[in-house]
Design an enzyme around this catalytic site. Structure first.
Site, mmCIF file in Angstrom:
data_model
loop_
_atom_site.group_PDB
_atom_site.id
_atom_site.type_symbol
_atom_site.label_atom_id
_atom_site.label_comp_id
_atom_site.label_asym_id
_atom_site.label_seq_id
_atom_site.Cartn_x
_atom_site.Cartn_y
_atom_site.Cartn_z
ATOM 1 N N GLY A 64 0.883 -1.167 0.000
ATOM 2 C CA GLY A 64 0.000 0.000 0.000
ATOM 3 C C GLY A 64 0.910 1.203 0.000
ATOM 4 N N GLU A 65 0.646 2.111 0.904
ATOM 5 C CA GLU A 65 1.487 3.307 1.020
ATOM 6 C C GLU A 65 1.995 3.332 2.454
ATOM 7 O OE1 GLU A 65 1.705 4.953 -1.993
ATOM 8 O OE2 GLU A 65 3.437 5.726 -0.916
ATOM 9 N N SER A 66 3.309 3.152 2.613
ATOM 10 C CA SER A 66 3.840 3.023 3.972
ATOM 11 C C SER A 66 3.605 4.280 4.808
ATOM 12 C CB SER A 66 5.322 2.659 3.941
ATOM 13 O OG SER A 66 6.019 3.543 3.092
ATOM 14 N N GLU A 91 1.611 -12.266 -4.067
ATOM 15 C CA GLU A 91 0.169 -12.506 -3.838
ATOM 16 C C GLU A 91 -0.693 -11.981 -4.984
ATOM 17 O OE1 GLU A 91 1.949 -10.249 -2.283
ATOM 18 O OE2 GLU A 91 0.813 -8.387 -2.490
ATOM 19 N N ILE A 105 5.792 -3.115 -7.741
ATOM 20 C CA ILE A 105 4.992 -1.893 -7.894
ATOM 21 C C ILE A 105 5.541 -0.833 -6.942
ATOM 22 C CG2 ILE A 105 2.677 -0.891 -7.780
ATOM 23 C CD1 ILE A 105 1.566 -3.771 -8.050
ATOM 24 N N ARG A 106 6.224 0.126 -7.482
ATOM 25 C CA ARG A 106 6.885 1.151 -6.646
ATOM 26 C C ARG A 106 7.584 0.481 -5.455
ATOM 27 N NH1 ARG A 106 3.673 4.684 -4.248
ATOM 28 N NH2 ARG A 106 1.987 3.183 -4.331
ATOM 29 N N HIS A 136 5.318 -8.293 -4.950
ATOM 30 C CA HIS A 136 3.987 -8.850 -4.659
ATOM 31 C C HIS A 136 3.770 -10.219 -5.293
ATOM 32 C CE1 HIS A 136 2.380 -5.114 -2.939
ATOM 33 N NE2 HIS A 136 3.052 -4.488 -3.883
ATOM 34 N N CYS A 184 6.171 -5.386 0.316
ATOM 35 C CA CYS A 184 6.342 -4.040 -0.239
ATOM 36 C C CYS A 184 6.251 -2.971 0.859
ATOM 37 C CB CYS A 184 5.349 -3.840 -1.373
ATOM 38 S SG CYS A 184 5.890 -2.582 -2.521
HETATM 39 N N1 GLN Z 1 5.894 2.751 -2.689
HETATM 40 C C1 GLN Z 1 5.105 2.314 -1.593
HETATM 41 C C2 GLN Z 1 5.646 2.844 -0.286
HETATM 42 O O1 GLN Z 1 6.663 3.437 -0.282
HETATM 43 C C3 GLN Z 1 5.008 0.809 -1.543
HETATM 44 C C4 GLN Z 1 4.326 0.296 -2.778
HETATM 45 C C5 GLN Z 1 3.631 -1.009 -2.573
HETATM 46 O O2 GLN Z 1 3.342 -1.431 -1.450
HETATM 47 N N2 GLN Z 1 3.286 -1.632 -3.672
HETATM 48 O O3 GLN Z 1 5.070 2.661 0.720
#
Ligand code: GLN
Length: 191
Positions: A45-47, A172, A134-135, A170, A77
């Site tokens: 997600g977004e940390s 999953e 993903i990022r 990921h 991630c």
């Molecule tokens: N870029 C996100 C972060 O810094 C992580 C991306 C992800 O969980 N797919 O939190």
């Protein structure tokens, strides 16, 4: 029963994997939800966002710290960033379950997302699994007591310390169950 931190991010896809490997799950939004879980997943997600939501609830942070003492925690991630001891963004809460340093978004932006095969080595097992980056963060530094669990192009993409596993990508999202089986079912051989 495995808890899945459900504050933000892709917790649904982890639930799908747990179902696939016949493990029960429980959504975790408060510290009460941690009672009776045998492990926890911190999803991607977004940390920074997950951090902000966690910081509104210190008892949840305390509960996760407590759980980590004897139950496995798997982070993917953003989950890996949160589990690491240090990251390159001071806005992120670092639980420190994995003695590594991570840097956020080190594989580029959303448009640079890609699918890859990573190599997982666990005891006698060596196995290639499909994942999405993903990022994704990079693991820049690994300290004592941390094992490399998976690599991609000679870079470390999954680590394990004691019962805990963090993975920068990921599996999953591509229906790969191996990492979850290693973390929560103690799988260490190809069956
Ligand atoms: N870029 C996100 C972060 O810094 C992580 C991306 C992800 O969980 N797919 O939190």
């Amino acid at each position: 029963m495995i808890g899945v931190l459900a504050l933000q991010g892709n917790f649904d896809s982890h639930i799908k994997i747990l179902k696939k490997i016949n493990l029960k799950h429980k959504l975790v939004k408060t510290s009460d939800d941690l009672s009776s879980v045998d492990g926890l997943i911190i999803p991607g997600g977004e940390s920074t966002t997950i951090t902000n939501l966690l910081r509104r609830n210190q008892s949840l942070i305390d509960g996760i710290n407590q759980l980590s003492k004897n139950k496995p925690i798997l982070g993917s991630c953003a989950g890996l960033i949160l589990m690491s001891k240090e990251s390159n963004d001071s806005r992120v809460h670092n639980f420190g379950f994995l003695d590594v340093t991570t840097s956020r978004n080190a594989y580029g932006r959303q448009v640079h997302s890609f699918e890859a095969k990573i190599n997982v080595k666990n005891n006698t097992m060596s196995y290639d699994i499909n994942v999405l980056f993903i990022r994704a963060p990079k693991v820049d530094k690994i300290n004592n007591g941390v094992e490399v669990l998976a690599t991609f192009q000679e870079e470390v993409v999954a680590v394990r310390q004691g019962k805990h596993i963090g993975i920068s990508c990921h599996p999953e999202l591509l229906d790969e169950t191996l990492i979850h089986e290693i973390c929560f079912k103690g799988k260490n051989e190809i069956s």
